[in-house]
Design a protein around this motif. Sequence first.
Motif, short mmCIF file in Angstrom:
data_model
loop_
_atom_site.label_atom_id
_atom_site.label_comp_id
_atom_site.label_asym_id
_atom_site.label_seq_id
_atom_site.Cartn_x
_atom_site.Cartn_y
_atom_site.Cartn_z
N GLU A 34 0.83 -1.21 0.00
CA GLU A 34 0.00 0.00 0.00
C GLU A 34 0.87 1.26 0.00
N LEU A 35 1.90 1.25 0.82
CA LEU A 35 2.78 2.41 0.88
C LEU A 35 3.52 2.62 -0.43
N GLU A 36 3.98 1.53 -1.03
CA GLU A 36 4.70 1.63 -2.31
C GLU A 36 3.81 2.13 -3.43
N GLN A 37 2.52 1.82 -3.36
CA GLN A 37 1.59 2.28 -4.40
C GLN A 37 1.36 3.78 -4.34
N ARG A 38 1.62 4.38 -3.20
CA ARG A 38 1.47 5.83 -3.07
C ARG A 38 2.55 6.59 -3.84
N VAL A 39 3.66 5.92 -4.11
CA VAL A 39 4.82 6.59 -4.72
C VAL A 39 4.74 6.47 -6.23
#
Length: 99
Positions: free
Chosen positions: A13-18
């Motif tokens: 989820e965090l990586e998809q924000r980038v």
Amino acid sequence: MSTPSELRARAAELEQRVPPITAGPRTDDERMWLEKAAALRAEADEAEALDWQRTGRIQCADCGTSVRTQTLETLPEHRCTERQRARREREAAAHASEK
């Protein structure tokens, strides 16, 4: 305490924000998200290894089956391909019934 799969899901989820690196330089927030994602993945790996040491079992990342193994390098035969095919067929049938 979160399970390894929950930790990896949170990291994803965090990586998809980038946005992709081609979008320009990373902001401080984007760098922080990537660092947190890396830390979550490391925590998941550590928790998985500790669980394996305690139980002798590990979950297959492809099919989700928990199998007993002597090492963390290879998994014994556990009909992974058949399980994945059956899951895809169930999902396709459920999707078809929704329409």
